[in-house]
Write an enzyme that holds these catalytic residues in place. Structure first.
Site, mmCIF file in Angstrom:
data_model
loop_
_atom_site.group_PDB
_atom_site.id
_atom_site.type_symbol
_atom_site.label_atom_id
_atom_site.label_comp_id
_atom_site.label_asym_id
_atom_site.label_seq_id
_atom_site.Cartn_x
_atom_site.Cartn_y
_atom_site.Cartn_z
ATOM 1 N N ARG A 40 -8.976 -24.442 -20.359
ATOM 2 C CA ARG A 40 -8.057 -25.563 -20.596
ATOM 3 C C ARG A 40 -7.967 -25.939 -22.069
ATOM 4 N NH1 ARG A 40 -9.164 -29.010 -15.087
ATOM 5 N NH2 ARG A 40 -7.582 -27.894 -13.886
ATOM 6 N N LYS A 201 -2.060 -25.523 5.371
ATOM 7 C CA LYS A 201 -1.390 -26.423 6.321
ATOM 8 C C LYS A 201 0.124 -26.448 6.144
ATOM 9 C CE LYS A 201 -5.297 -29.593 6.269
ATOM 10 N NZ LYS A 201 -5.747 -30.877 5.727
ATOM 11 N N GLY A 361 -2.710 -23.447 -8.770
ATOM 12 C CA GLY A 361 -3.750 -23.525 -7.742
ATOM 13 C C GLY A 361 -4.414 -22.198 -7.424
ATOM 14 N N GLY A 384 -1.520 -29.807 -8.598
ATOM 15 C CA GLY A 384 -0.688 -30.844 -7.979
ATOM 16 C C GLY A 384 0.643 -31.032 -8.692
HETATM 17 P P1 AMP Z 1 -3.627 -24.730 -0.056
HETATM 18 O O1 AMP Z 1 -4.579 -25.595 -0.813
HETATM 19 O O2 AMP Z 1 -2.798 -25.448 0.948
HETATM 20 O O3 AMP Z 1 -2.820 -23.806 -0.950
HETATM 21 O O4 AMP Z 1 -4.529 -23.802 0.839
HETATM 22 C C1 AMP Z 1 -5.443 -22.914 0.280
HETATM 23 C C2 AMP Z 1 -6.521 -22.686 1.280
HETATM 24 O O5 AMP Z 1 -5.954 -22.135 2.440
HETATM 25 C C3 AMP Z 1 -7.554 -21.718 0.778
HETATM 26 O O6 AMP Z 1 -8.772 -22.397 0.664
HETATM 27 C C4 AMP Z 1 -7.617 -20.687 1.907
HETATM 28 O O7 AMP Z 1 -8.927 -20.352 2.241
HETATM 29 C C5 AMP Z 1 -6.956 -21.393 3.069
HETATM 30 N N1 AMP Z 1 -6.412 -20.445 4.035
HETATM 31 C C6 AMP Z 1 -5.566 -19.456 3.806
HETATM 32 N N2 AMP Z 1 -5.333 -18.756 4.934
HETATM 33 C C7 AMP Z 1 -6.073 -19.311 5.903
HETATM 34 C C8 AMP Z 1 -6.282 -19.012 7.278
HETATM 35 N N3 AMP Z 1 -5.685 -17.986 7.871
HETATM 36 N N4 AMP Z 1 -7.108 -19.818 7.976
HETATM 37 C C9 AMP Z 1 -7.724 -20.845 7.366
HETATM 38 N N5 AMP Z 1 -7.573 -21.174 6.068
HETATM 39 C C10 AMP Z 1 -6.762 -20.412 5.343
#
Ligand code: AMP
Length: 404
Positions: A40, A201, A361, A384
């Site tokens: 950073r 999610k 991210g 974010g």
């Molecule tokens: P996000 O912060 O919403 O971008 O989600 C990232 C997270 O999603 C990471 O920590 C991944 O481990 C998790 N992730 C990705 N695919 C899966 C899956 N099939 N089941 C559970 N977690 C997942």
């Protein structure tokens, strides 16, 4: 986004309050706080070198950690002054307060091209409240405000937004680059424009999906959120894969919107599945790939995309002229579940004819771990902030800057 940058003004001889993101990871090593990753700090060097070359007087401010308005020596920016001094090969003064007579005197004493770092702005309770008295105290230090902290631009705090009301306010070079790639380029992308979205999610990413459905030619969905789409489209059972009934109508609406707008919507056709999964211990039990279209059996869950999905996605990525990627294809933190994510990173890097934008991210970590960071066009520094920009939101730290 037509915002003025430091290249649109003449900062020579002027005191410039430069908001950067020096929120670096620190580790206590026998009582000394040591910076474990200086990325950073390095990201701000183009802006700082430019301002130094122009003869500006540079007053740097940043947050570090979450001291919640309290002074906490473990979250002091002091170690950053030494690290920055080494990187710039110049002296960097440090002010133990970020406002008030001492900071003001140090700011006024700066020679042209001199650099001063202020203490953590979050030691002030007013910072995260965007307190106007504090904003005015920051403004009293300088003649020009420069915001180069893209990663904090989605927060309306005193040092990221409030202060801009009291000084001429422009972006730094990092902020300018972020806005070019994460906003401007995506308004009129070279087509085909392929967007790859992953992550856990549906509810977290639906606003991004909806906003990008207005712009993309193809949307590719991977990661945990793909299972809801697979149930809807392919009618498969999901075992214990990530899924919530309340995500179904949200996903169905996105599919309908894609259909109406003629956006190609690709989802995985196979998965790496496991019969036990311990995220904290970074361990999975037995694993196997499903056949394309095969149900995920009871007691098993999907943790990555399979080879048929990678082939499907790779072919689409190969013909793109603009690619945007946000979110992993699986639980890439666990090495045995990371192949799909890394394969997609390689597929993106392989398309040298396209502008390839890695939107913050986990995908940034994935591109770096896959060793292809130098083969993509742009890697965002914002988590974010990137997501909110992709959702089409106005970032307070950007809105506060002067228009061109
Ligand atoms: P996000 O912060 O919403 O971008 O989600 C990232 C997270 O999603 C990471 O920590 C991944 O481990 C998790 N992730 C990705 N695919 C899966 C899956 N099939 N089941 C559970 N977690 C997942």
């Amino acid at each position: 986004m037509a915002k003025q940058s430091i290249r649109d003004i003449n900062p020579a001889g002027k005191r410039c309050l430069v908001r950067v993101d020096f929120n670096v990871p620190l580790e206590d090593q026998n009582g000394t706080m040591v910076i474990t990753d200086a990325t950073r700090i390095e990201e701000t060097l183009p802006t700082l070198r430019y301002l130094i070359a122009q003869g500006a007087k540079i007053i740097l401010c940043s947050h570090l950690g979450r001291p919640q308005g309290q002074i906490d020596p473990h979250q002091s920016l002091r170690p950053v002054a030494a690290a920055l001094s080494t990187l710039l090969n110049l002296p960097v003064a440090f002010s133990p307060t970020s406002t008030g007579p001492e900071a003001e005197a140090m700011a006024r004493a700066l020679p042209d091209g001199g650099v001063l770092l202020l203490e953590n702005v979050r030691f002030h309770p007013g910072e995260e409240k965007n307190d106007d008295t504090l904003s005015r105290q920051f403004a009293a230090l300088a003649e020009i405000y420069v915001n180069d902290a893209f990663g904090s631009a989605h927060r309306a705090h005193s040092s990221t937004a409030g202060v801009a009301a009291h000084l001429p306010a422009v972006s730094g070079l990092l902020m300018e680059k972020e806005l070019t790639y994460m906003h401007d380029e995506l308004q009129n992308p070279q087509r085909p424009f392929v967007v790859i979205l992953g992550g856990a999610k549906v509810s977290d990413k639906i606003n991004v999906i909806n906003a990008l459905l207005e712009k993309a030619d193809t949307i590719i969905i991977g990661g945990g959120m793909a299972y809801t789409f697979r149930k809807l489209v392919q009618g498969i059972t999901l075992g214990s894969s990530l899924y919530k009934p309340e995500w179904e109508p949200i996903a169905a609406a996105a599919l309908e919107k894609a259909h109406q707008r003629g956006v190609k919507f690709l989802i995985p056709v196979d998965a790496l599945i496991t019969d036990s999964f311990d995220f904290a211990a970074k361990q999975v039990g037995q694993t196997r790939y499903t056949q394309p279209g095969e149900n995920i059996p009871d007691g098993w869950e999907g943790v990555d995309i399979g080879p048929a999905s990678v082939d499907l996605f790779r072919a689409e990525i190969a013909s793109a002229r603009t690619v945007l990627w946000n979110g992993p294809m699986g639980v890439f933190e666990i090495p045995s579940c990371a192949k799909g994510t890394f394969d997609i990173a390689h597929a993106i890097a392989a398309n040298q004819a396209a502008k390839t934008i890695i939107g913050g991210g986990d995908s940034v970590k994935a591109v770096k771990k896959a060793g292809v960071a130098d083969q993509v066009t742009f890697i965002s520094t914002g988590g974010g902030a990137s997501l909110e920009l992709l959702e089409g939101k106005v970032l307070p730290g950007v809105a506060a800057l002067a228009d061109k």
